[in-house]
Write a protein that holds these residues in place. Sequence first.
Motif, PDB file in Angstrom:
ATOM      1  N   ILE A   1      -2.555  11.507   8.056  1.00 27.15           N
ATOM      2  CA  ILE A   1      -2.912  11.486   6.637  1.00 27.15           C
ATOM      3  C   ILE A   1      -2.506  10.160   6.011  1.00 27.15           C
ATOM      4  CG2 ILE A   1      -2.421  12.546   4.388  1.00 27.15           C
ATOM      5  CD1 ILE A   1      -2.108  15.224   5.951  1.00 27.15           C
ATOM      6  N   ALA A   2      -1.291   9.696   6.308  1.00 20.60           N
ATOM      7  CA  ALA A   2      -0.821   8.427   5.742  1.00 20.60           C
ATOM      8  C   ALA A   2      -1.693   7.264   6.210  1.00 20.60           C
ATOM      9  CB  ALA A   2       0.640   8.191   6.131  1.00 20.60           C
ATOM     10  N   ARG A   3      -2.004   7.236   7.515  1.00 24.65           N
ATOM     11  CA  ARG A   3      -2.824   6.147   8.038  1.00 24.65           C
ATOM     12  C   ARG A   3      -4.254   6.215   7.490  1.00 24.65           C
ATOM     13  NH1 ARG A   3      -1.183   5.619  14.467  1.00 24.65           N
ATOM     14  NH2 ARG A   3       0.829   4.567  14.138  1.00 24.65           N
ATOM     15  N   SER A   4      -4.770   7.418   7.343  1.00 25.39           N
ATOM     16  CA  SER A   4      -6.125   7.562   6.813  1.00 25.39           C
ATOM     17  C   SER A   4      -6.211   7.020   5.397  1.00 25.39           C
ATOM     18  CB  SER A   4      -6.544   9.038   6.834  1.00 25.39           C
ATOM     19  OG  SER A   4      -6.589   9.544   8.141  1.00 25.39           O
ATOM     20  N   ARG A   5      -5.240   7.360   4.591  1.00 27.30           N
ATOM     21  CA  ARG A   5      -5.256   6.901   3.205  1.00 27.30           C
ATOM     22  C   ARG A   5      -4.989   5.403   3.118  1.00 27.30           C
ATOM     23  NH1 ARG A   5      -2.787  12.019  -0.307  1.00 27.30           N
ATOM     24  NH2 ARG A   5      -4.874  12.797  -0.765  1.00 27.30           N
ATOM     25  N   ALA A   6      -4.125   4.890   3.972  1.00 24.75           N
ATOM     26  CA  ALA A   6      -3.919   3.437   4.001  1.00 24.75           C
ATOM     27  C   ALA A   6      -5.185   2.726   4.459  1.00 24.75           C
ATOM     28  CB  ALA A   6      -2.741   3.087   4.912  1.00 24.75           C
ATOM     29  N   LEU A   7      -5.906   3.324   5.411  1.00 27.19           N
ATOM     30  CA  LEU A   7      -7.133   2.707   5.906  1.00 27.19           C
ATOM     31  C   LEU A   7      -8.243   2.741   4.857  1.00 27.19           C
ATOM     32  CD1 LEU A   7      -8.504   1.333   8.314  1.00 27.19           C
ATOM     33  CD2 LEU A   7      -9.161   3.603   9.155  1.00 27.19           C
ATOM     34  N   ASN A   8      -8.223   3.724   3.962  1.00 28.11           N
ATOM     35  CA  ASN A   8      -9.153   3.668   2.829  1.00 28.11           C
ATOM     36  C   ASN A   8      -8.981   2.344   2.083  1.00 28.11           C
ATOM     37  OD1 ASN A   8     -10.297   6.219   3.234  1.00 28.11           O
ATOM     38  ND2 ASN A   8      -8.837   7.243   1.893  1.00 28.11           N
ATOM     39  N   ILE A   9      -7.721   1.955   1.916  1.00 30.48           N
ATOM     40  CA  ILE A   9      -7.414   0.708   1.197  1.00 30.48           C
ATOM     41  C   ILE A   9      -7.752  -0.512   2.052  1.00 30.48           C
ATOM     42  CG2 ILE A   9      -5.563  -0.695   0.226  1.00 30.48           C
ATOM     43  CD1 ILE A   9      -5.958   1.603  -1.569  1.00 30.48           C
ATOM     44  N   THR A  10      -7.198  -0.584   3.265  1.00 29.55           N
ATOM     45  CA  THR A  10      -7.394  -1.782   4.083  1.00 29.55           C
ATOM     46  C   THR A  10      -8.847  -1.902   4.541  1.00 29.55           C
ATOM     47  OG1 THR A  10      -6.636  -0.569   6.055  1.00 29.55           O
ATOM     48  CG2 THR A  10      -4.999  -1.861   4.855  1.00 29.55           C
TER      49      THR A  10
ATOM     50  N   LEU B   1      -9.923  10.404   6.035  1.00 28.13           N
ATOM     51  CA  LEU B   1      -9.406  11.671   6.534  1.00 28.13           C
ATOM     52  C   LEU B   1     -10.416  12.361   7.442  1.00 28.13           C
ATOM     53  CD1 LEU B   1      -7.556  13.130   3.415  1.00 28.13           C
ATOM     54  CD2 LEU B   1      -6.531  12.494   5.602  1.00 28.13           C
ATOM     55  N   ASP B   2     -11.664  11.946   7.365  1.00 28.48           N
ATOM     56  CA  ASP B   2     -12.670  12.398   8.316  1.00 28.48           C
ATOM     57  C   ASP B   2     -12.512  11.542   9.572  1.00 28.48           C
ATOM     58  OD1 ASP B   2     -15.070  12.644   9.846  1.00 28.48           O
ATOM     59  OD2 ASP B   2     -16.116  13.368   8.069  1.00 28.48           O
ATOM     60  N   PRO B   3     -12.154  12.129  10.716  1.00 27.43           N
ATOM     61  CA  PRO B   3     -11.884  11.313  11.903  1.00 27.43           C
ATOM     62  C   PRO B   3     -13.038  10.413  12.315  1.00 27.43           C
ATOM     63  CG  PRO B   3     -11.034  13.522  12.232  1.00 27.43           C
ATOM     64  CD  PRO B   3     -11.824  13.553  10.953  1.00 27.43           C
ATOM     65  N   LEU B   4     -14.291  10.835  12.099  1.00 25.24           N
ATOM     66  CA  LEU B   4     -15.415   9.977  12.468  1.00 25.24           C
ATOM     67  C   LEU B   4     -15.500   8.749  11.565  1.00 25.24           C
ATOM     68  CD1 LEU B   4     -18.135  12.647  13.300  1.00 25.24           C
ATOM     69  CD2 LEU B   4     -17.066  11.050  14.897  1.00 25.24           C
ATOM     70  N   ILE B   5     -15.251   8.929  10.276  1.00 28.71           N
ATOM     71  CA  ILE B   5     -15.206   7.783   9.363  1.00 28.71           C
ATOM     72  C   ILE B   5     -13.993   6.913   9.688  1.00 28.71           C
ATOM     73  CG2 ILE B   5     -15.088   7.053   6.953  1.00 28.71           C
ATOM     74  CD1 ILE B   5     -17.719   8.404   7.744  1.00 28.71           C
ATOM     75  N   HIS B   6     -12.870   7.561   9.974  1.00 26.48           N
ATOM     76  CA  HIS B   6     -11.639   6.832  10.302  1.00 26.48           C
ATOM     77  C   HIS B   6     -11.862   5.922  11.508  1.00 26.48           C
ATOM     78  CE1 HIS B   6      -7.004   7.110  10.348  1.00 26.48           C
ATOM     79  NE2 HIS B   6      -7.334   6.130  11.177  1.00 26.48           N
ATOM     80  N   ARG B   7     -12.427   6.459  12.576  1.00 22.45           N
ATOM     81  CA  ARG B   7     -12.653   5.660  13.785  1.00 22.45           C
ATOM     82  C   ARG B   7     -13.651   4.534  13.525  1.00 22.45           C
ATOM     83  NH1 ARG B   7     -14.914   9.732  17.590  1.00 22.45           N
ATOM     84  NH2 ARG B   7     -15.099   7.981  19.035  1.00 22.45           N
ATOM     85  N   THR B   8     -14.676   4.818  12.724  1.00 20.27           N
ATOM     86  CA  THR B   8     -15.666   3.786  12.408  1.00 20.27           C
ATOM     87  C   THR B   8     -15.030   2.629  11.660  1.00 20.27           C
ATOM     88  OG1 THR B   8     -17.417   5.455  12.271  1.00 20.27           O
ATOM     89  CG2 THR B   8     -17.863   3.328  11.264  1.00 20.27           C
TER      90      THR B   8
ATOM     91  N   VAL C   1       0.854  -1.174   0.000  1.00 24.57           N
ATOM     92  CA  VAL C   1       0.000   0.000   0.000  1.00 24.57           C
ATOM     93  C   VAL C   1       0.895   1.230   0.000  1.00 24.57           C
ATOM     94  CG1 VAL C   1      -0.224   0.097   2.530  1.00 24.57           C
ATOM     95  CG2 VAL C   1      -1.968   1.151   1.093  1.00 24.57           C
ATOM     96  N   GLY C   2       0.560   2.181  -0.842  1.00 22.95           N
ATOM     97  CA  GLY C   2       1.304   3.429  -0.911  1.00 22.95           C
ATOM     98  C   GLY C   2       0.397   4.606  -0.603  1.00 22.95           C
ATOM     99  N   THR C   3       0.880   5.531   0.206  1.00 22.41           N
ATOM    100  CA  THR C   3       0.104   6.718   0.541  1.00 22.41           C
ATOM    101  C   THR C   3       0.945   7.956   0.279  1.00 22.41           C
ATOM    102  OG1 THR C   3       0.807   6.605   2.863  1.00 22.41           O
ATOM    103  CG2 THR C   3      -1.271   5.539   2.283  1.00 22.41           C
ATOM    104  N   ILE C   4       0.307   8.977  -0.240  1.00 21.32           N
ATOM    105  CA  ILE C   4       0.983  10.231  -0.558  1.00 21.32           C
ATOM    106  C   ILE C   4       0.572  11.270   0.483  1.00 21.32           C
ATOM    107  CG2 ILE C   4       1.230  12.065  -2.278  1.00 21.32           C
ATOM    108  CD1 ILE C   4       0.598   9.827  -4.377  1.00 21.32           C
ATOM    109  N   THR C   5       1.569  11.892   1.093  1.00 20.13           N
ATOM    110  CA  THR C   5       1.316  12.866   2.149  1.00 20.13           C
ATOM    111  C   THR C   5       2.059  14.164   1.841  1.00 20.13           C
ATOM    112  OG1 THR C   5       3.228  12.397   3.574  1.00 20.13           O
ATOM    113  CG2 THR C   5       1.317  10.931   3.773  1.00 20.13           C
ATOM    114  N   PRO C   6       1.638  15.269   2.460  1.00 17.89           N
ATOM    115  CA  PRO C   6       2.457  16.485   2.377  1.00 17.89           C
ATOM    116  C   PRO C   6       3.758  16.285   3.135  1.00 17.89           C
ATOM    117  CG  PRO C   6       0.667  16.781   3.937  1.00 17.89           C
ATOM    118  CD  PRO C   6       0.421  15.461   3.265  1.00 17.89           C
TER     119      PRO C   6
END
Length: 342
Positions: free
Chosen positions: A115-124, A185-192, A81-86
């Motif tokens: 940001i990296a974890r959020s984008r990785a979690l989109n994938i996982t 990247l939305d913390p509520l979606i991330h936690r869910t 998994v690859g994530t792009i961050t600032p």
Amino acid sequence: MSIKQFKNDFIRWAIEDYHLPKGKVDKLKDVIDNKFWEELRTRNTEKYIVLRPLSNSEYLSLEYSSSGEILYQNTNEELIVGTITPSWKRGWRFIKDEDVQDIVKFFLHFAEQFIARSRALNITGAIALTYKRACDFRFKGIYASHLEYFNIDDIKLPEYKKVNIDPNFELKEEFKNWISILNCLDPLIHRTIYNYWKGIKLFEQDDFEESVTAFVACISVISEYCQNRLDQVSGNRLSKIESLSISPDLIAYLEDLETLRNHFGAHPSHTKWWDFAEIFADDLEIIIDVLDKILLKLCENESNNRIITRNPDEWDTWLQKNCVHVFNAVWFHKLPPLVGDY
């Protein structure tokens, strides 16, 4: 949420928890007021890519790429998994005070990490929802590079090399649907999604009682979303979830899930603790399917009423708008205090 609130929270944490000397507080305030946002604005074109192998991903032939995430199979038949961050946390040496410099870089490290974890979690998360497989990016290797220098073909480490999958391969439609709609990247979606992913991981390992607790935590955050975003301030958490246009027959399954949690996951059971899997495992599979339907409703609602941009053009503007969300999600001021002698 305002930059002023972010500044006040940051300063309060620096004084109360970091124990920044009083003589340096004004220096930190000056950096936040006059240098912090200006410096971030100059970095909008600087990006980093982070690659991590996914554990528990063997023989999943998946390939995906977007402006923020990539996914491909490597030579070990596992997924990368690859994530792009600032690029935020490096290069603050113009702040002469070392304590102030350290605390600014410290926060930006965790902001990048979020940001990296959020984008990785989109994938996982999409993998867990589609394939009921919990892939983890935290405990294997890592490869990072400035995006302008990055090329998969130039990577010397074989565990990050890409292999070409079957040209006739078609990405599963359900996976594509999830990856297109998830916004961690939305913390509520991330936690869910994190709690759902954790529940799937425990379910895979036959830790059924513990998975129930994770799935109920997932429900709790969905209810929090309904309260904060849909103004559902009255009623219990399941009645709040109905505002996502969830039918009563589906809510009944959530009631069953909470019952299992109360009798087995949250407290020592008085009866049939050895036989939980034999009695309830099949029912739990049905409940997970119901939870998938509710998560889809949640993510559709977030997508149609998005307040935290998933793919911003300018990261400094994104952080200005969401700095309090990020501060609360990645910082330390909300951690519970422990009283033991550690």
